[in-house]
Scaffold this motif. Structure first.
Motif, PDB file in Angstrom:
ATOM      1  N   ASP A   1      27.190 -98.552   2.907  1.00  0.00           N
ATOM      2  CA  ASP A   1      26.399 -98.997   4.428  1.00  0.00           C
ATOM      3  C   ASP A   1      26.349 -97.578   5.373  1.00  0.00           C
ATOM      4  O   ASP A   1      25.661 -97.657   6.283  1.00  0.00           O
ATOM      5  CB  ASP A   1      26.875-100.103   4.919  1.00  0.00           C
ATOM      6  CG  ASP A   1      26.756-101.492   4.090  1.00  0.00           C
ATOM      7  OD1 ASP A   1      25.878-101.536   3.159  1.00  0.00           O
ATOM      8  OD2 ASP A   1      27.710-102.108   3.776  1.00  0.00           O
ATOM      9  N   LYS A   2      27.227 -96.967   5.241  1.00  0.00           N
ATOM     10  CA  LYS A   2      27.440 -95.594   6.049  1.00  0.00           C
ATOM     11  C   LYS A   2      26.450 -94.488   5.677  1.00  0.00           C
ATOM     12  O   LYS A   2      27.134 -93.568   4.675  1.00  0.00           O
ATOM     13  CB  LYS A   2      28.814 -95.402   6.218  1.00  0.00           C
ATOM     14  CG  LYS A   2      29.374 -96.556   7.123  1.00  0.00           C
ATOM     15  CD  LYS A   2      30.857 -96.238   7.336  1.00  0.00           C
ATOM     16  CE  LYS A   2      31.680 -97.515   8.017  1.00  0.00           C
ATOM     17  NZ  LYS A   2      33.015 -97.084   8.136  1.00  0.00           N
ATOM     18  N   LEU A   3      25.345 -94.413   5.854  1.00  0.00           N
ATOM     19  CA  LEU A   3      24.240 -93.384   5.133  1.00  0.00           C
ATOM     20  C   LEU A   3      23.707 -92.528   6.317  1.00  0.00           C
ATOM     21  O   LEU A   3      23.217 -93.058   7.379  1.00  0.00           O
ATOM     22  CB  LEU A   3      23.322 -93.932   4.219  1.00  0.00           C
ATOM     23  CG  LEU A   3      23.945 -95.198   3.382  1.00  0.00           C
ATOM     24  CD1 LEU A   3      22.768 -95.586   2.340  1.00  0.00           C
ATOM     25  CD2 LEU A   3      24.743 -94.076   2.239  1.00  0.00           C
ATOM     26  N   ILE A   4      23.539 -91.336   6.011  1.00  0.00           N
ATOM     27  CA  ILE A   4      22.602 -90.547   6.971  1.00  0.00           C
ATOM     28  C   ILE A   4      21.391 -90.224   6.140  1.00  0.00           C
ATOM     29  O   ILE A   4      21.681 -89.444   4.963  1.00  0.00           O
ATOM     30  CB  ILE A   4      23.321 -89.037   7.501  1.00  0.00           C
ATOM     31  CG1 ILE A   4      24.550 -89.649   7.915  1.00  0.00           C
ATOM     32  CG2 ILE A   4      22.658 -88.463   8.318  1.00  0.00           C
ATOM     33  CD1 ILE A   4      25.488 -88.197   8.242  1.00  0.00           C
ATOM     34  N   ILE A   5      20.190 -90.759   6.473  1.00  0.00           N
ATOM     35  CA  ILE A   5      18.927 -90.465   5.653  1.00  0.00           C
ATOM     36  C   ILE A   5      18.052 -89.733   6.414  1.00  0.00           C
ATOM     37  O   ILE A   5      17.928 -90.018   7.805  1.00  0.00           O
ATOM     38  CB  ILE A   5      18.267 -91.845   5.410  1.00  0.00           C
ATOM     39  CG1 ILE A   5      19.607 -92.825   4.831  1.00  0.00           C
ATOM     40  CG2 ILE A   5      17.097 -91.882   4.541  1.00  0.00           C
ATOM     41  CD1 ILE A   5      18.727 -94.259   4.466  1.00  0.00           C
TER      42      ILE A   5
END
Length: 212
Positions: A114-118
């Motif tokens: 859930d911890k994403l940089i998109i």
């Protein structure tokens, strides 16, 4: 004289019949085939750098659009994330649940998903035109030693999607390839150098397409 008159009348009738027959043939209008407008697609490249990877790496996405313009986007720790595109969500969630189950991750470890940089890059591609892209992980030279004995690592990846935005030819916008997610649990903090060696310069995505 009567015979001559009858012969002339017959000739006129035959000629008249011939003219009528020819005229009927000329009146048949052929229905023209409808002209189709070539498709144009909106292509989205989603460069995804999980925060667990951002601690050690950046993600460079190089791409060439349909007009031949080249550009590079770098995703790094601290960047503001774009929202996950709708086309990606079902497949990502399915893969997420599968990995959590098969790797037997606890609730804390599962947060890695859930911890994403998109970063979403969008451009239009007309039918018959091509585009290409390549995603590369690059090690940071300022990474910090992770806390704790072990941690969960999720590798960066690139997701490709497309949708038709104009045209009425056959729609070829649906891509069927799966999201390629690589996750490692129980990575020992003392072996970060091994992780750096494995992923530094690793090409995580490399593709080219010609749209129909």
């Amino acid at each position: 004289m009567q015979k001559f008159f009858n012969w002339m009348l017959a000739a006129i009738l035959i000629c008249g019949t011939s003219v009528v027959t020819t005229s009927c043939g000329d009146d048949k209008d052929e229905i023209p085939e409808p002209e189709l407008t070539p498709n144009t697609y909106e292509v989205t490249l989603s460069a995804v750098l999980p925060e667990s990877a951002a601690a050690f790496f950046t993600l460079d996405l190089e791409y060439t659009d349909a007009e031949g313009k080249k550009a590079t986007v770098t995703v790094k720790a601290g960047d503001q994330t774009d929202p996950m595109i709708e086309a990606m969500k079902p497949q990502y969630n399915q893969k997420k649940e599968f990995l959590i189950s098969t790797m037997d991750l606890n609730s804390e470890e599962a947060k890695v998903f859930d911890k994403l940089i998109i970063k979403n890059i969008k451009f239009n591609v007309p039918a018959g035109k091509s585009f290409s892209y390549k995603g590369t992980a690059k090690a940071r030279n300022d990474y910090a030693q992770p806390e704790g004995e072990t941690f969960v690592f999720m590798a960066p990846f690139v997701y490709l999607s497309s949708k038709r935005i104009s045209g009425d030819e056959t729609d070829y916008s649906v891509f069927t390839e799966e999201i390629k997610i690589s996750v490692a649990a129980g990575v020992e903090s003392d072996h970060v150098s091994d992780l750096i060696r494995i992923y530094d310069g690793k090409v995580v995505a490399n593709d080219s397409r010609t749209m129909k």
